[in-house]
Scaffold this active site. Structure first.
Site, PDB file in Angstrom:
ATOM      1  CG  HIS A   1       4.231  -1.773   1.967  1.00  0.00           C
ATOM      2  ND1 HIS A   1       2.891  -2.114   2.028  1.00  0.00           N
ATOM      3  CD2 HIS A   1       4.813  -2.436   2.983  1.00  0.00           C
ATOM      4  CE1 HIS A   1       2.698  -2.946   3.029  1.00  0.00           C
ATOM      5  NE2 HIS A   1       3.845  -3.154   3.637  1.00  0.00           N
TER       6      HIS A   1
ATOM      7  CB  SER B   1      -2.563  -1.223   8.120  1.00  0.00           C
ATOM      8  OG  SER B   1      -2.446  -2.580   8.507  1.00  0.00           O
TER       9      SER B   1
ATOM     10  CD  GLN C   1       6.330 -11.062  11.315  1.00  0.00           C
ATOM     11  OE1 GLN C   1       7.454 -11.147  10.824  1.00  0.00           O
ATOM     12  NE2 GLN C   1       5.634  -9.945  11.246  1.00  0.00           N
TER      13      GLN C   1
ATOM     14  CG  HIS D   1      -0.261  -0.280   2.505  1.00  0.00           C
ATOM     15  ND1 HIS D   1       0.561   0.634   3.090  1.00  0.00           N
ATOM     16  CD2 HIS D   1      -0.239  -1.376   3.322  1.00  0.00           C
ATOM     17  CE1 HIS D   1       1.048   0.158   4.226  1.00  0.00           C
ATOM     18  NE2 HIS D   1       0.585  -1.077   4.392  1.00  0.00           N
TER      19      HIS D   1
HETATM   20  P1  AMP Z   1       4.437  -5.042   6.716  1.00  0.00           P
HETATM   21  O1  AMP Z   1       4.316  -5.452   5.279  1.00  0.00           O
HETATM   22  O2  AMP Z   1       3.138  -4.641   7.333  1.00  0.00           O
HETATM   23  O3  AMP Z   1       5.247  -6.025   7.528  1.00  0.00           O
HETATM   24  O4  AMP Z   1       5.290  -3.704   6.716  1.00  0.00           O
HETATM   25  C1  AMP Z   1       6.513  -3.615   6.025  1.00  0.00           C
HETATM   26  C2  AMP Z   1       7.152  -2.291   6.327  1.00  0.00           C
HETATM   27  O5  AMP Z   1       6.264  -1.239   5.926  1.00  0.00           O
HETATM   28  C3  AMP Z   1       7.419  -2.057   7.825  1.00  0.00           C
HETATM   29  O6  AMP Z   1       8.683  -1.424   7.968  1.00  0.00           O
HETATM   30  C4  AMP Z   1       6.289  -1.162   8.242  1.00  0.00           C
HETATM   31  O7  AMP Z   1       6.592  -0.335   9.339  1.00  0.00           O
HETATM   32  C5  AMP Z   1       6.108  -0.333   6.984  1.00  0.00           C
HETATM   33  N1  AMP Z   1       4.766   0.268   6.958  1.00  0.00           N
HETATM   34  C6  AMP Z   1       3.576  -0.371   7.088  1.00  0.00           C
HETATM   35  N2  AMP Z   1       2.553   0.514   7.071  1.00  0.00           N
HETATM   36  C7  AMP Z   1       3.126   1.741   6.938  1.00  0.00           C
HETATM   37  C8  AMP Z   1       2.605   3.076   6.873  1.00  0.00           C
HETATM   38  N3  AMP Z   1       1.301   3.323   6.947  1.00  0.00           N
HETATM   39  N4  AMP Z   1       3.481   4.092   6.752  1.00  0.00           N
HETATM   40  C9  AMP Z   1       4.826   3.862   6.680  1.00  0.00           C
HETATM   41  N5  AMP Z   1       5.375   2.628   6.727  1.00  0.00           N
HETATM   42  C10 AMP Z   1       4.535   1.586   6.866  1.00  0.00           C
END
Ligand code: AMP
Length: 298
Positions: free
Chosen positions: A44, A200, A68, A41
């Site tokens: 990312h 998210s 995890q 999204h």
């Molecule tokens: P995930 O795919 O949810 O494990 O997230 C992968 C990376 O994207 C992690 O470093 C998260 O902190 C970052 N991330 C997820 N959502 C956001 C957001 N809304 N803003 C900035 N970074 C994000």
């Protein structure tokens, strides 16, 4: 849309194994890694954009890490959207997508009597026992173990993480420091939709009504931020008032925690604290658990 909006960059090279990654490595130059679990999204995309500014090559890893997830977590229903993710990576300018199958990351998973056959793991220490660590036992151990593996497989010069997962960012920084890992960590501010909801991958679980209730998380954080001049207890009181209202919304918001912590240690700050802090919240809306935070200065 104009033509230039469609003129995407070259498709990233997709690699799935350690050997394929190793074969590419001599061509990569200065490398930035963006670890993700896919379902990409705007958050990312912001990480990939930041990574492009830091390196010649951007490797995006896409791996839903079973280590995890707890037994009652959403591993099975976690969104998996690989084709759309690849298009998003191409558009954002990623060079390589590393999308390993489970047996590449956990080679003993198939033959292990239980679990993933991962005998040696990376422990987060006391920072991993509070807040997210308290509500999701084993979560940070799973995160650090997979991040350490990704660092060793990709060997990035810099790895880019989101402030959205503030405790994860702090724990990863601490792992790098305490284990002398040769990688820089860069952080990117949280991306939000126009209504304030932090983007998210889990937002797709929310119904329209749940999404509306979920706005209480960012509203609470912004109320806390506005109260920063009054000190730690004013911040917490302002945020708690919003969450208390939201507990009576339909559907209700049920917090796991609300806390004001030191951004590096995740220890709760005292009333007289001045300087940087981060206000963190985790809450359930229906069957969906959401986390959010806002950095502030007291
Ligand atoms: P995930 O795919 O949810 O494990 O997230 C992968 C990376 O994207 C992690 O470093 C998260 O902190 C970052 N991330 C997820 N959502 C956001 C957001 N809304 N803003 C900035 N970074 C994000």
């Amino acid at each position: 849309m104009t033509q230039s909006a469609f003129s995407s960059r070259p498709a990233p090279t997709v690699v799935r194994t350690a050997e394929e990654l190793a074969a590419l490595r001599p061509e990569l130059g200065r490398t930035a890694l963006v670890p993700t679990m896919g379902a990409l999204h705007d958050g990312h995309r912001a990480l990939i954009a930041a990574a492009r500014e830091q390196a010649d090559t951007v490797v995006v890893s896409i791996f839903v890490n079973p280590l995890q997830f707890g037994p009652n977590d959403d591993l099975d229903r976690y969104p998996r959207t690989f084709d759309a993710d690849l298009a998003a990576c191409a558009q954002a300018g990623a060079t390589v997508v590393f999308a390993p199958p489970v047996d590449v990351m956990y080679p003993d998973a198939a033959t292990a009597a239980t679990g993933l056959g991962q005998l040696v793991t990376v422990g987060p220490g006391p920072m991993g026992e509070v807040l997210e660590g308290e509500f999701r036992p084993g979560f940070f151990q799973g995160v650090l173990t997979v991040v350490a593996k990704l660092f060793n497989l990709v060997r990035p010069d810099v790895a880019v993480f989101g402030q959205k997962d503030a405790q994860q960012l702090a724990v990863v920084r601490r792992m790098v420091r305490d284990l002398c890992l040769p990688v820089d960590i860069a952080a990117v501010p949280t991306r939000r939709d126009d209504d304030g909801l932090a983007t998210s991958s889990r937002n797709v679980y929310l119904s329209v009504k749940e999404r509306h209730s979920a706005l209480a998380l960012s509203r609470a954080l912004f109320a806390g931020e506005r109260a920063a001049g009054g000190g730690a207890s004013a911040v917490l009181a302002a945020a708690r008032a919003v969450l208390n209202d939201a507990a009576h919304a339909a559907p209700p918001v049920s917090p796991d925690y609300l806390a004001l912590v030191d951004p590096a240690t995740f220890v709760e700050v005292e009333q007289g604290h001045s300087g940087d802090a981060v206000l963190v919240v985790a809450a359930w809306v229906g069957e969906t658990r959401l986390i959010d935070n806002v950095p502030l200065t007291l």
